[in-house]
Design a protein around this motif. Structure first.
Motif, PDB file in Angstrom:
ATOM      1  N   ASP A  46      41.550  51.398  46.266  1.00 36.74           N
ATOM      2  CA  ASP A  46      41.270  52.125  47.491  1.00 36.74           C
ATOM      3  C   ASP A  46      42.410  53.123  47.667  1.00 36.74           C
ATOM      4  O   ASP A  46      43.242  53.291  46.766  1.00 36.74           O
ATOM      5  N   MET A  47      42.436  53.814  48.798  1.00 32.55           N
ATOM      6  CA  MET A  47      43.472  54.820  48.991  1.00 32.55           C
ATOM      7  C   MET A  47      44.878  54.226  48.846  1.00 32.55           C
ATOM      8  O   MET A  47      45.762  54.791  48.207  1.00 32.55           O
ATOM      9  N   LYS A  48      45.071  53.047  49.444  1.00 29.56           N
ATOM     10  CA  LYS A  48      46.378  52.401  49.377  1.00 29.56           C
ATOM     11  C   LYS A  48      46.756  52.058  47.938  1.00 29.56           C
ATOM     12  O   LYS A  48      47.903  52.285  47.509  1.00 29.56           O
ATOM     13  N   LYS A  49      45.804  51.510  47.173  1.00 30.03           N
ATOM     14  CA  LYS A  49      46.085  51.111  45.796  1.00 30.03           C
ATOM     15  C   LYS A  49      46.355  52.326  44.914  1.00 30.03           C
ATOM     16  O   LYS A  49      47.258  52.295  44.063  1.00 30.03           O
ATOM     17  N   ILE A  50      45.597  53.395  45.098  1.00 30.32           N
ATOM     18  CA  ILE A  50      45.794  54.594  44.286  1.00 30.32           C
ATOM     19  C   ILE A  50      47.160  55.214  44.561  1.00 30.32           C
ATOM     20  O   ILE A  50      47.851  55.679  43.651  1.00 30.32           O
ATOM     21  N   GLU A  52      49.698  53.516  45.456  1.00 33.33           N
ATOM     22  CA  GLU A  52      50.640  52.608  44.792  1.00 33.33           C
ATOM     23  C   GLU A  52      50.744  52.934  43.310  1.00 33.33           C
ATOM     24  O   GLU A  52      51.842  52.977  42.743  1.00 33.33           O
ATOM     25  N   ILE A  53      49.596  53.165  42.650  1.00 40.93           N
ATOM     26  CA  ILE A  53      49.585  53.524  41.234  1.00 40.93           C
ATOM     27  C   ILE A  53      50.318  54.847  41.012  1.00 40.93           C
ATOM     28  O   ILE A  53      51.056  55.019  40.032  1.00 40.93           O
ATOM     29  N   ILE A  66      55.061  44.847  38.998  1.00 39.43           N
ATOM     30  CA  ILE A  66      53.956  45.445  39.754  1.00 39.43           C
ATOM     31  C   ILE A  66      52.973  46.103  38.790  1.00 39.43           C
ATOM     32  O   ILE A  66      51.764  45.916  38.877  1.00 39.43           O
ATOM     33  N   ASN A  67      53.477  46.878  37.862  1.00 41.06           N
ATOM     34  CA  ASN A  67      52.650  47.614  36.906  1.00 41.06           C
ATOM     35  C   ASN A  67      52.440  46.765  35.654  1.00 41.06           C
ATOM     36  O   ASN A  67      53.011  47.027  34.593  1.00 41.06           O
ATOM     37  N   LYS A  68      51.634  45.742  35.773  1.00 36.97           N
ATOM     38  CA  LYS A  68      51.461  44.754  34.700  1.00 36.97           C
ATOM     39  C   LYS A  68      50.827  45.343  33.447  1.00 36.97           C
ATOM     40  O   LYS A  68      51.041  44.846  32.342  1.00 36.97           O
TER      41      LYS A  68
END
Length: 290
Positions: A46-50, A52-53, A66-68
């Motif tokens: 979602d917007m929050k996850k993108i 974060e990425i 975090i970036n598994k």
């Protein structure tokens, strides 16, 4: 993944519980638990996850990284930043080390709702996204098999210049009316029959006039597919099933799986020990019990 999860849920229902089947049921439960955790944690955006990425650090190597999957922020496609709504999200097409396929695939997302592979909050987000992006996913003919289509160099490399899968055609962004009944089923489960009714009413006359095609082409589904067969059984059945489900929504219960609380209890992801990440399975349990 969504169809496999649903098949496992159905298979477990058909296995009689006795001493001889205990091991089989245990194996099925273990697979269901692992699969649901993996999809809910790593496929949801979602917007929050993108965002974060977009801020990911790369080359992280630890259990609490975090970036598994070592995803590089540059992989976020240009279309996605403006397309993803503030409210809503979806399960991405695929994930592997150093690569995410950010395309929206209708069948997987709808069946994730129906089978409870998605959490309650994720299921609501998927329908919110479809409603917000109606002109892209539904438009003149529900529903896009995927969005967006592969174009230009991506189309040439990934499809091998396949003439049947040109941009916005067939499996490359074509519109498939047979997906209508699965959309209806997901909407009924989530208490949003209004969305399904809107889609059905939009195509009720056109499908019959067009002689029940297999699929439609163009970005908005205006043309009958260039190689589309007519009088397709699954197009007709999809439409009639949608009408019947809307007339008798209680019939949807035979096709829907509710959240499995035993799977939520069996979470062994270890995220509860990390202050950096919260397990979606625990969040899903709190949503069910509220």
């Amino acid at each position: 993944q969504a169809l496999f999860y649903s098949a496992l849920r159905c298979a477990r229902e058909m296995v009689s519980t006795d001493d001889g089947s205990k091991n089989l049921i245990r194996v099925i439960n273990n697979r269901l638990s692992a699969l649901s955790f993996h999809i809910r944690e790593y496929y949801w955006v979602d917007m929050k996850k993108i965002n974060e990425i977009y801020r990911y650090k790369t080359e992280e190597y630890s259990h609490d990284a975090i970036n598994k999957f070592n995803i590089y922020p540059e992989q976020i496609p240009s279309w996605l930043a403006d397309w993803i709504p503030d409210k809503g999200g979806y399960l991405i097409g695929n994930l592997q080390p150093a690569h995410m396929d950010f395309r929206f695939f209708s069948l997987g997302n709808l069946w994730a709702i129906v089978s409870s592979l998605a959490t309650q909050k994720q299921a609501e987000g998927i329908l919110n996204l479809i409603e917000t992006k109606w002109d892209d996913i539904v438009a003149n003919m529900p529903l896009k098999i995927c969005y967006p289509a592969l174009e230009y160099e991506e189309w040439r490399i990934i499809t091998g210049c396949d003439p049947k899968n040109t941009p916005w055609s067939y499996h490359n962004g074509g519109s498939w009316p047979t997906l209508l009944w699965q959309f209806t089923l997901a909407c009924i489960k989530m208490g949003r029959p209004d969305l399904a009714r809107r889609a059905v009413e939009a195509v009720e006359k056109r499908l019959s006039d067009d002689k029940w095609p297999e699929y439609y082409d163009t970005r908005t589904g205006r043309f009958i597919g260039k190689q589309s067969r007519l009088y397709q059984t699954w197009t007709i059945a999809g439409f009639l099933s949608s009408k019947m489900l809307l007339d008798c929504p209680e019939m949807a219960s035979i096709l829907i799986c509710d959240e499995d609380l035993e799977l939520l209890e069996g979470c062994a992801c270890g995220l509860s020990n990390s202050a950096r990440i919260k397990c979606s399975r625990r969040a899903a349990r709190s949503q069910v019990l509220v």
